[in-house]
Write an enzyme that holds these catalytic residues in place. Structure first.
Site, PDB file in Angstrom:
ATOM      1  N   HIS A   1       0.820  -1.215   0.000  1.00  0.00           N
ATOM      2  CA  HIS A   1       0.000   0.000   0.000  1.00  0.00           C
ATOM      3  C   HIS A   1       0.854   1.265   0.000  1.00  0.00           C
ATOM      4  CE1 HIS A   1      -3.246  -2.715   1.937  1.00  0.00           C
ATOM      5  NE2 HIS A   1      -3.456  -2.607   0.641  1.00  0.00           N
ATOM      6  N   HIS A   2       2.111   1.147  -0.417  1.00  0.00           N
ATOM      7  CA  HIS A   2       2.944   2.364  -0.383  1.00  0.00           C
ATOM      8  C   HIS A   2       2.454   3.403  -1.382  1.00  0.00           C
ATOM      9  CE1 HIS A   2       4.713   0.426  -3.869  1.00  0.00           C
ATOM     10  NE2 HIS A   2       5.361   1.536  -4.160  1.00  0.00           N
ATOM     11  N   ARG A   3       1.688   2.936  -2.384  1.00  0.00           N
ATOM     12  CA  ARG A   3       1.010   3.852  -3.322  1.00  0.00           C
ATOM     13  C   ARG A   3      -0.410   3.341  -3.543  1.00  0.00           C
ATOM     14  NH1 ARG A   3       4.597   7.267  -7.332  1.00  0.00           N
ATOM     15  NH2 ARG A   3       6.265   7.645  -5.858  1.00  0.00           N
TER      16      ARG A   3
ATOM     17  N   LYS B   1      -2.697  -2.556  -7.832  1.00  0.00           N
ATOM     18  CA  LYS B   1      -2.999  -2.889  -9.238  1.00  0.00           C
ATOM     19  C   LYS B   1      -2.487  -4.272  -9.567  1.00  0.00           C
ATOM     20  CE  LYS B   1      -4.272  -1.422 -13.366  1.00  0.00           C
ATOM     21  NZ  LYS B   1      -5.004  -2.705 -13.487  1.00  0.00           N
TER      22      LYS B   1
ATOM     23  N   LYS C   1       7.186  -4.646 -10.249  1.00  0.00           N
ATOM     24  CA  LYS C   1       6.958  -4.349 -11.663  1.00  0.00           C
ATOM     25  C   LYS C   1       6.536  -2.886 -11.830  1.00  0.00           C
ATOM     26  CE  LYS C   1       4.705  -7.910 -13.558  1.00  0.00           C
ATOM     27  NZ  LYS C   1       3.610  -8.708 -14.155  1.00  0.00           N
TER      28      LYS C   1
ATOM     29  N   ASP D   1       7.871   2.913 -13.296  1.00  0.00           N
ATOM     30  CA  ASP D   1       7.345   4.184 -12.774  1.00  0.00           C
ATOM     31  C   ASP D   1       5.837   4.317 -12.979  1.00  0.00           C
ATOM     32  OD1 ASP D   1       9.806   5.106 -11.785  1.00  0.00           O
ATOM     33  OD2 ASP D   1      10.403   5.753 -13.787  1.00  0.00           O
TER      34      ASP D   1
ATOM     35  N   LYS E   1      -2.933  -8.819  -6.819  1.00  0.00           N
ATOM     36  CA  LYS E   1      -3.295  -9.864  -7.794  1.00  0.00           C
ATOM     37  C   LYS E   1      -4.532 -10.588  -7.295  1.00  0.00           C
ATOM     38  CE  LYS E   1      -1.458 -11.532 -11.628  1.00  0.00           C
ATOM     39  NZ  LYS E   1      -0.506 -10.812 -12.473  1.00  0.00           N
TER      40      LYS E   1
ATOM     41  N   SER F   1      -2.167  -0.305 -18.790  1.00  0.00           N
ATOM     42  CA  SER F   1      -3.286  -0.239 -17.845  1.00  0.00           C
ATOM     43  C   SER F   1      -3.286   1.105 -17.130  1.00  0.00           C
ATOM     44  CB  SER F   1      -3.170  -1.339 -16.787  1.00  0.00           C
ATOM     45  OG  SER F   1      -3.750  -2.531 -17.245  1.00  0.00           O
TER      46      SER F   1
HETATM   47  N1  GLU Z   1      -1.824  -9.261 -15.431  1.00  0.00           N
HETATM   48  C1  GLU Z   1      -0.864  -8.377 -15.978  1.00  0.00           C
HETATM   49  C2  GLU Z   1       0.458  -8.515 -15.244  1.00  0.00           C
HETATM   50  O1  GLU Z   1       0.748  -9.546 -14.688  1.00  0.00           O
HETATM   51  C3  GLU Z   1      -1.369  -6.940 -16.065  1.00  0.00           C
HETATM   52  C4  GLU Z   1      -1.685  -6.257 -14.784  1.00  0.00           C
HETATM   53  C5  GLU Z   1      -2.398  -4.939 -14.953  1.00  0.00           C
HETATM   54  O2  GLU Z   1      -2.540  -4.474 -16.060  1.00  0.00           O
HETATM   55  O3  GLU Z   1      -2.799  -4.371 -13.924  1.00  0.00           O
HETATM   56  O4  GLU Z   1       1.305  -7.664 -15.279  1.00  0.00           O
END
Ligand code: GLU
Length: 478
Positions: free
Chosen positions: A68-70, A74, A98, A103, A110, A369
């Protein structure tokens, strides 16, 4: 004779932890801070009933928010029978690093639903997806500023559209509701170029790596992608786009493919578009004209094929201590998440194989994304304001050049010159810039620090340093 028992391969989660630990020692950061960066912040495991074929099935599912640092967090949602808590935790962890590498200002997350998607029809999948979304809404695990899912293995635009629609039904007043999920169809607040994004990012990453004459010398190859032989494991969304773009735009020669039904090898080259058409028609890659077949039982042999670049684009733990010695590729481009266990990766690095690590190489998906999320929050398509303006300026420039020089510019030249950028041009340009600059950030860390021997460790060091500065700015750590 007693046959040697295969060794127990390291689990995916343990591998990710080992990769982190290996890099953490190079950061010089306080142990408490490193512990905080490493752990998963929130794990939500749920079970819910869905009526299937008149009976009730209890579905097991997860959403893990690693950091949760940002905000928001996602990461994609995976539909696979292999989904379990540890796997989703490993994938959520990778998402944090990632995002930091490219950035993208998000924490990692996930999701996973433990089903085999092709065992269900469309209506049943819709029911499962909508119920899963409702569970996330109930616990505040989804929202444009909270946690934003996306596609992953076994899911795509269709599932994202169901998620968006369910979210909107529960949050009708929320002006930014479309930002609750990315990877949506373009007609439903998605963005052009998201579907190809991970595969295109894989191509940009490979291209950048093979363009370094110094690095290619180390693996005994000439610089440039043109004519390099490539083997791809997995023809899903990522593998097929990575293959198509590497062939069409980079001139790579694809010579081997692995899929669930088997593997094929054809050293004089496979046209990837033709193979995809062939598979659609026949239901299999096997028996592709001129190729050697490897049956379903032998499909793992794909990672042993002789080639310059091996692209694992399927699932985790494909290369382990049990098969690593048979890998002949000089470069391994990790399009999938976690395809090599940390023990196997150490062996490959010591052998001089160049590994382009997942947390960098497949970050193109989350990068686009991010663009989609920005588009949703701005409520406007990229390029709408400036396209015509730029086009008019360029047209005027062409007129002035013609007038001043007295020479005519050809129609074909005009077509390329007199043009404002569309959404797809801007998305591709943003993705290309992201992949190139992230590559050089990572490579520079490796070059500057001789005790760092591989790009993965350098990538983790880069990500950990960026995340730590967020925590330090928050004032939680001294
Ligand atoms: N599932 C993709 C990944 O492993 C995309 C994640 C996303 O777009 O939030 O990077």
């Amino acid at each position: 004779m007693i046959k040697a028992k295969p060794q127990q391969a390291l689990s995916f989660y343990d591998s990710v932890q080992a990769y982190f630990d290996k890099a953490a020692v190079h950061t010089g950061l306080d142990q408490g801070l490193l512990d905080q960066i490493k752990v998963c912040n929130a794990v939500y495991r749920m079970k819910f009933p869905v009526k299937i074929n008149g009976g009730v099935q209890v579905i097991e599912a997860y959403r893990v928010q690693h950091s949760h640092h940002r905000s928001p967090t996602k990461g994609g949602i995976r539909y696979s029978k292999h989904v379990n808590q540890e796997e989703v935790m490993a994938l959520a962890t990778l998402m944090t690093f990632k995002c930091a590498i490219v950035d993208v200002p998000f924490g990692g997350a996930k999701g996973g639903v433990a089903i085999t998607p092709w065992d269900y029809n469309e209506e049943q999948l819709e029911k499962i997806t909508r119920r899963y979304t409702a569970e996330l809404i109930k616990r505040n695990f989804i929202g444009p500023s909270i946690d934003v899912p996306a596609p992953d293995y076994g899911t795509g635009e269709r599932e994202m559209a169901w998620i968006y629609d369910t979210y909107r039904t529960f949050n009708g007043e929320e002006i930014d509701a479309a930002g609750c999920v990315t990877g949506k169809p373009v007609t439903q607040q998605g963005i052009r170029g998201r579907k190809e994004a991970t595969g295109r990012g894989v191509y940009y990453g490979i291209r950048e790596a093979v363009n370094s004459a110094e690095d290619m010398k180390k693996v005994g190859l000439e610089p440039g992608l043109e004519g390099k032989t490539m083997v791809i494991q997995g023809l899903g969304n990522v593998g097929s786009f990575a293959g198509k773009i590497s062939q069409d735009e980079g001139g790579a020669k694809i010579i081997g493919i692995g899929e669930v039904e088997g593997a094929i090898y054809k050293p004089d080259g496979i046209d990837i578009h033709d193979l995809i058409r062939f598979r659609k028609e026949t239901g299999s890659i096997l028996n592709y004209p001129g190729a050697t077949n490897f049956s379903k039982a032998d499909r793992g042999k794909v990672i042993e094929f002789e080639c310059d670049i091996l692209v694992p684009a399927a699932l985790e733990n494909e290369i382990t201590v049990n098969n690593v010695d048979k890998v002949k590729a000089k470069i391994i481009a990790e399009a999938a998440n976690g395809p090599i266990t940390s023990e196997a990766a150490n062996i490959l690095v010591n052998k001089g194989v160049l590994i382009l690590p997942d947390l960098y190489l497949n970050a193109g998906g989350v990068t686009v994304s991010y663009f989609e999320w920005l588009k949703n929050l701005s409520h406007m398509r990229f390029g709408r304001m400036e396209k015509r303006f730029n086009q008019n300026i360029m047209a005027e420039m062409v007129n002035v050049i013609e007038e001043k020089t007295g020479k005519k510019i050809t129609d074909i030249q005009k077509q390329t010159l007199v043009r404002g950028a569309d959404e797809i041009d801007l998305v591709r340009s943003g993705l290309e810039e992201t992949m190139i600059s992230a590559y050089h950030q990572i490579r520079d860390i490796m070059v500057r620090n001789p005790s760092i021997k591989d790009l993965r460790t350098a990538a983790f060091v880069n990500a950990i340093n960026k995340i730590s500065s967020d925590y330090l700015n928050l004032g939680i750590f001294p």
